[in-house]
Design a protein around this motif. Structure first.
Motif, mmCIF file in Angstrom:
data_model
loop_
_atom_site.group_PDB
_atom_site.id
_atom_site.type_symbol
_atom_site.label_atom_id
_atom_site.label_comp_id
_atom_site.label_asym_id
_atom_site.label_seq_id
_atom_site.Cartn_x
_atom_site.Cartn_y
_atom_site.Cartn_z
ATOM 1 N N ASP A 1 0.836 -1.209 0.000
ATOM 2 C CA ASP A 1 0.000 0.000 0.000
ATOM 3 C C ASP A 1 0.871 1.260 0.000
ATOM 4 O OD1 ASP A 1 0.776 0.271 2.767
ATOM 5 O OD2 ASP A 1 -0.720 -1.282 3.199
ATOM 6 N N LEU A 2 0.185 2.410 -0.128
ATOM 7 C CA LEU A 2 0.911 3.677 -0.265
ATOM 8 C C LEU A 2 1.698 4.011 0.997
ATOM 9 C CD1 LEU A 2 -1.844 5.778 -2.086
ATOM 10 C CD2 LEU A 2 0.124 4.615 -3.100
ATOM 11 N N ASN A 3 1.098 3.803 2.175
ATOM 12 C CA ASN A 3 1.844 4.098 3.400
ATOM 13 C C ASN A 3 3.078 3.206 3.518
ATOM 14 O OD1 ASN A 3 0.115 6.120 4.111
ATOM 15 N ND2 ASN A 3 -1.145 4.851 5.460
ATOM 16 N N GLY A 4 2.950 1.995 3.006
ATOM 17 C CA GLY A 4 4.112 1.104 2.982
ATOM 18 C C GLY A 4 5.230 1.728 2.151
ATOM 19 N N ILE A 5 4.869 2.233 0.983
ATOM 20 C CA ILE A 5 5.885 2.860 0.112
ATOM 21 C C ILE A 5 6.513 4.058 0.823
ATOM 22 C CG2 ILE A 5 6.265 4.057 -2.090
ATOM 23 C CD1 ILE A 5 3.878 2.350 -3.218
ATOM 24 N N THR A 6 5.648 4.897 1.421
ATOM 25 C CA THR A 6 6.162 6.099 2.104
ATOM 26 C C THR A 6 7.166 5.698 3.190
ATOM 27 O OG1 THR A 6 4.050 7.159 1.684
ATOM 28 C CG2 THR A 6 5.473 8.222 3.313
ATOM 29 N N SER A 7 6.872 4.600 3.886
ATOM 30 C CA SER A 7 7.770 4.184 4.980
ATOM 31 C C SER A 7 9.122 3.700 4.471
ATOM 32 C CB SER A 7 7.101 3.073 5.808
ATOM 33 O OG SER A 7 7.127 1.845 5.084
ATOM 34 N N LYS A 8 9.217 3.449 3.181
ATOM 35 C CA LYS A 8 10.473 2.911 2.649
ATOM 36 C C LYS A 8 11.190 3.876 1.705
ATOM 37 C CE LYS A 8 10.579 -1.256 4.465
ATOM 38 N NZ LYS A 8 11.661 -1.614 5.421
ATOM 39 N N LEU B 1 -6.521 9.415 -0.575
ATOM 40 C CA LEU B 1 -5.887 10.526 -1.273
ATOM 41 C C LEU B 1 -4.858 11.214 -0.367
ATOM 42 C CD1 LEU B 1 -6.210 11.585 -4.083
ATOM 43 C CD2 LEU B 1 -7.771 13.316 -3.195
ATOM 44 N N ASP B 2 -5.181 11.285 0.933
ATOM 45 C CA ASP B 2 -4.219 11.871 1.876
ATOM 46 C C ASP B 2 -2.931 11.061 1.912
ATOM 47 O OD1 ASP B 2 -5.671 14.003 2.608
ATOM 48 O OD2 ASP B 2 -6.380 13.190 4.530
ATOM 49 N N ASP B 3 -3.094 9.740 1.876
ATOM 50 C CA ASP B 3 -1.888 8.894 1.877
ATOM 51 C C ASP B 3 -1.056 9.178 0.628
ATOM 52 O OD1 ASP B 3 -2.892 7.678 4.157
ATOM 53 O OD2 ASP B 3 -3.808 6.016 3.044
ATOM 54 N N PHE B 4 -1.760 9.387 -0.484
ATOM 55 C CA PHE B 4 -1.046 9.655 -1.734
ATOM 56 C C PHE B 4 -0.291 10.984 -1.661
ATOM 57 C CE2 PHE B 4 -0.779 11.462 -6.036
ATOM 58 C CZ PHE B 4 0.008 10.487 -6.638
ATOM 59 N N THR B 5 -0.987 12.023 -1.171
ATOM 60 C CA THR B 5 -0.314 13.325 -1.137
ATOM 61 C C THR B 5 0.849 13.306 -0.132
ATOM 62 O OG1 THR B 5 -2.105 14.109 0.268
ATOM 63 C CG2 THR B 5 -2.176 14.806 -1.994
ATOM 64 N N THR B 6 0.682 12.541 0.939
ATOM 65 C CA THR B 6 1.796 12.404 1.891
ATOM 66 C C THR B 6 2.980 11.721 1.219
ATOM 67 O OG1 THR B 6 0.228 12.212 3.695
ATOM 68 C CG2 THR B 6 2.468 11.461 4.151
ATOM 69 N N LEU B 7 2.676 10.692 0.455
ATOM 70 C CA LEU B 7 3.759 9.983 -0.258
ATOM 71 C C LEU B 7 4.515 10.950 -1.182
ATOM 72 C CD1 LEU B 7 3.261 6.603 -2.216
ATOM 73 C CD2 LEU B 7 4.926 8.300 -2.850
ATOM 74 N N VAL B 8 3.761 11.687 -1.978
ATOM 75 C CA VAL B 8 4.400 12.587 -2.954
ATOM 76 C C VAL B 8 5.213 13.665 -2.233
ATOM 77 C CG1 VAL B 8 3.961 14.266 -4.806
ATOM 78 C CG2 VAL B 8 2.645 12.137 -4.708
ATOM 79 N N LYS B 9 4.605 14.246 -1.185
ATOM 80 C CA LYS B 9 5.281 15.332 -0.465
ATOM 81 C C LYS B 9 6.557 14.815 0.206
ATOM 82 C CE LYS B 9 4.008 18.918 2.813
ATOM 83 N NZ LYS B 9 4.396 18.417 4.116
ATOM 84 N N THR B 10 6.436 13.666 0.880
ATOM 85 C CA THR B 10 7.606 13.128 1.587
ATOM 86 C C THR B 10 8.709 12.789 0.589
ATOM 87 O OG1 THR B 10 5.997 12.108 3.062
ATOM 88 C CG2 THR B 10 8.295 11.483 3.386
ATOM 89 N N ALA B 11 8.322 12.189 -0.516
ATOM 90 C CA ALA B 11 9.317 11.826 -1.533
ATOM 91 C C ALA B 11 10.018 13.083 -2.034
ATOM 92 C CB ALA B 11 8.639 11.093 -2.687
ATOM 93 N N GLN B 12 9.236 14.089 -2.362
ATOM 94 C CA GLN B 12 9.837 15.300 -2.931
ATOM 95 C C GLN B 12 10.732 16.007 -1.909
ATOM 96 O OE1 GLN B 12 6.324 17.120 -4.623
ATOM 97 N NE2 GLN B 12 6.540 15.968 -6.534
ATOM 98 N N GLU B 13 10.341 15.937 -0.626
ATOM 99 C CA GLU B 13 11.215 16.526 0.408
ATOM 100 C C GLU B 13 12.561 15.798 0.476
ATOM 101 O OE1 GLU B 13 7.618 18.163 3.248
ATOM 102 O OE2 GLU B 13 8.776 16.420 3.915
#
Ligand code: GLC
Ligand code: MG
Length: 580
Positions: free
Chosen positions: A54-61, A103-115
């Motif tokens: 899932d998206l939160n999984g991706i964000t965590s990695k 959608l929040d998980d998605f925007t968090t993923l994009v924002k965290t990645a870009q940071e």
């Protein structure tokens, strides 16, 4: 030596270098120096224990990419979908697949990645919608404008008998035509019958899909990977296709030559229009954010490089895999040199090259060429000029996972039978990422994920490879790091076949230490004088990376003499010229 490249180089005013040396246009945009990494969201990391990524999984990695040096991640489809074709059958272009997150998980993923300095691109799938998409549900009821979003035909009447509109065969086996009683007509599908082809001759479809692009651009993404570009438009008069002559079952894709359903001239301007739409969007935002567009098409070289002329920044170079009709042969060093030179000789000289070894549709590279040769081919694609497109898990040497017919879920395989499925199934390359040696390889707390984990996870996993002194992963990291040099960015690329079995590649630039990659594709050792192949090398070079199995690990940092370069069987070496 063929004459065409010589002619080209003379015209380009660089006649002093040989026919296999290519000049590189200095990259100016972020994507031209990017390493693109494909994430298969279902299989990357599960954060909530349901056994599905899932998206939160991706964000965590995300730190994994920073560690490795990957600068751009591509998310395979994350849209709402009945999941007949693992998410390529989209039922709502504006919603996320709920199993993947919000959608929040998605925007968090994009924002965290870009940071973290990463770029995020997503799949864009304009060829078809799911048969559960609201447009198709309405089309089936005969409701306009939706009916005309798709391609319908009543077939050909032979007396009382109704024949199919054409002999066309779907990429997923069987006719491209599916009958709908309610409409008394067939609809067209180039893939699964649950993936209904859109009618790209209808301008309303273009307007709808531009809105989709805008929606995701508003969410801050850095570009798109456009799916299945050769399949957008089909011949308008439904002409039958001729037989290929290949010895394959008559209901399977390679039985026909796809002259009417693939690579049609009308498909190209569609990509151009999306590119313009994206550029206009950027202008409307008043900033200069650069977005990339990649296109997916397995076709003959002329058709593939033509996408460059129609706005694709990165037409995927699949020639290590297939040209769309026959699988690539990469058994010998000659095969590999030919594939590389074919791309450089055909792509427009002011564009950026691309290299693909595998993805969610094709067998993993480590399975295809064997682990002994995996590092070597990666050194080549990471250190030649251009954008390598990597498939998740290849950095740790993941291999295909054998799954029985009963365990098989992929529609492309399930549409065949128990005898044939292994040539079609894409499940083996889609099993979960192997993070460590704990439950489900650290992919999930759930011990039975949606596809089983490869049994080799106890030894083949990221944690173990980070701890080891030498590993596929560490070699990846080191090779990617060399891309941060001036010689990588601007140096010429020279690709040479050395003594039948070795692929030699140099990056050279005046005033800079050259990079040399030597990959022995065969199981015999060889000692060569590099001067016979590359001009102007310094006398000595330092070994900076060696493939895991070369036995040269203790020689890293040693100085080598160019006139007697020893290359072990299946060995791959990266050397840096020493100016001293
Ligand atoms: C592309 C995708 C593949 C999918 C097909 C239909 O080839 O990579 O996975 O099944 O398009 O969307
Ligand atoms: Mg189509």
């Amino acid at each position: 030596m063929c004459t065409l490249p010589v002619l080209f180089l003379i015209l380009a005013g660089t006649a002093s270098i040989d026919a296999t040396t290519y000049n590189v246009t200095t990259p100016t945009e972020w994507w031209q120096t990017a390493v693109i990494y494909e994430i298969w969201p279902e299989s990357f990391k599960d954060s909530d224990g349901d056994g599905i990524g899932d998206l939160n999984g991706i964000t965590s990695k995300l730190s994994h990419f920073v560690d490795m040096g990957v600068t751009c991640i591509w998310l395979a489809p994350i849209y709402e979908s009945p999941f007949v074709d693992s998410g390529y059958d989209i039922s709502d272009f504006y919603a996320l697949h709920s199993t993947y997150g919000t959608l929040d998980d998605f925007t968090t993923l994009v924002k965290t990645a870009q940071e973290l300095g990463l770029k995020v691109i997503i799949d864009f799938v304009p060829n078809h919608t799911s048969d559960e998409h609201e447009w198709f549900v309405k089309a089936k009821q005969g409701i306009e404008p939706y009916y005309s979003y798709y391609i319908w035909n009543e077939g050909i009447m032979y007396g009382d008998y109704r024949g199919l509109p054409s002999n066309w065969i779907s990429g997923f086996t069987g006719s491209t035509w599916e009958w709908v009683d309610e409409r008394n007509a067939y609809y067209l599908h180039q893939f699964s019958k649950h993936e209904v082809d859109l009618n790209w001759r209808n301008p309303d479809v273009m307007e709808q899909m531009k809105k989709v692009l805008t929606y995701w651009l508003d969410l801050g993404i850095d570009g798109f990977r456009v799916d299945a570009v050769p399949f957008f438009v089909e011949s308008a008069n439904f002409t039958n296709e001729t037989l290929s002559g290949q010895d394959v079952p008559s209901d399977t894709y390679y039985y026909l030559n796809h002259t009417e359903t693939k690579d049609q001239p009308e498909s190209y301007p569609l990509v151009q229009e999306w590119k313009e739409h994206i550029n206009n969007y950027t202008v409307s935002q008043g900033n200069d954010k650069v977005r990339v567009m990649c296109t997916e098409g397995y076709s003959a070289i002329d058709y593939v490089v033509k996408w460059y002329d129609y706005g694709s920044d990165v037409p995927f170079n699949f020639f290590f895999i297939s040209d769309g009709q026959t699988s690539a042969v990469i058994d010998t060093a000659t095969d590999i040199v030919d594939i590389i030179t074919k791309w450089y000789n055909n792509m427009p000289s002011d564009q950026t090259a691309n290299w693909v070894l595998g993805n969610h549709d094709r067998s993993r590279i480590a399975t295809k060429v064997g682990l002994y040769r995996t590092d070597g081919i990666h050194f080549l694609i990471l250190l030649m000029s251009g954008v390598p497109t990597l498939y998740f898990g290849d950095e740790i040497g993941m291999t295909d996972t054998f799954l029985t017919w009963a365990e098989t879920t992929d529609v492309q395989a399930c549409n065949t039978n128990e005898t044939e499925y292994l040539s079609w199934t894409r499940d083996p390359e889609r099993t979960p990422y192997q993070w460590d040696n704990t439950t489900a390889a650290g992919f999930s707390t759930n011990s039975t994920p949606f596809l089983k984990v490869n049994e080799n996870y106890l030894t083949v996993n990221l944690a173990a490879e980070k701890e080891a002194d030498f590993s596929h992963y560490k070699n990846f990291q080191k090779a990617i790091a060399l891309r941060n040099t001036t010689v990588w960015r601007e140096g010429t690329v020279d690709v040479e076949l050395i003594e039948d079995d070795v692929i030699g590649m140099s990056r050279q630039l005046d005033g800079e230490d050259p990079i040399i990659v030597l990959v022995n594709w065969a199981n015999t050792t060889v000692t060569v004088d590099l001067d016979s192949y590359f001009a102007d090398l310094p006398d000595t070079m330092e070994l900076v990376i060696a493939d895991m199995y070369s036995g040269l690990n203790d020689n890293i940092g040693d100085t080598y003499n160019k006139s007697s370069m020893y290359i072990p069987a299946y060995g791959a070496m990266v050397l840096l010229g020493t100016s001293s």
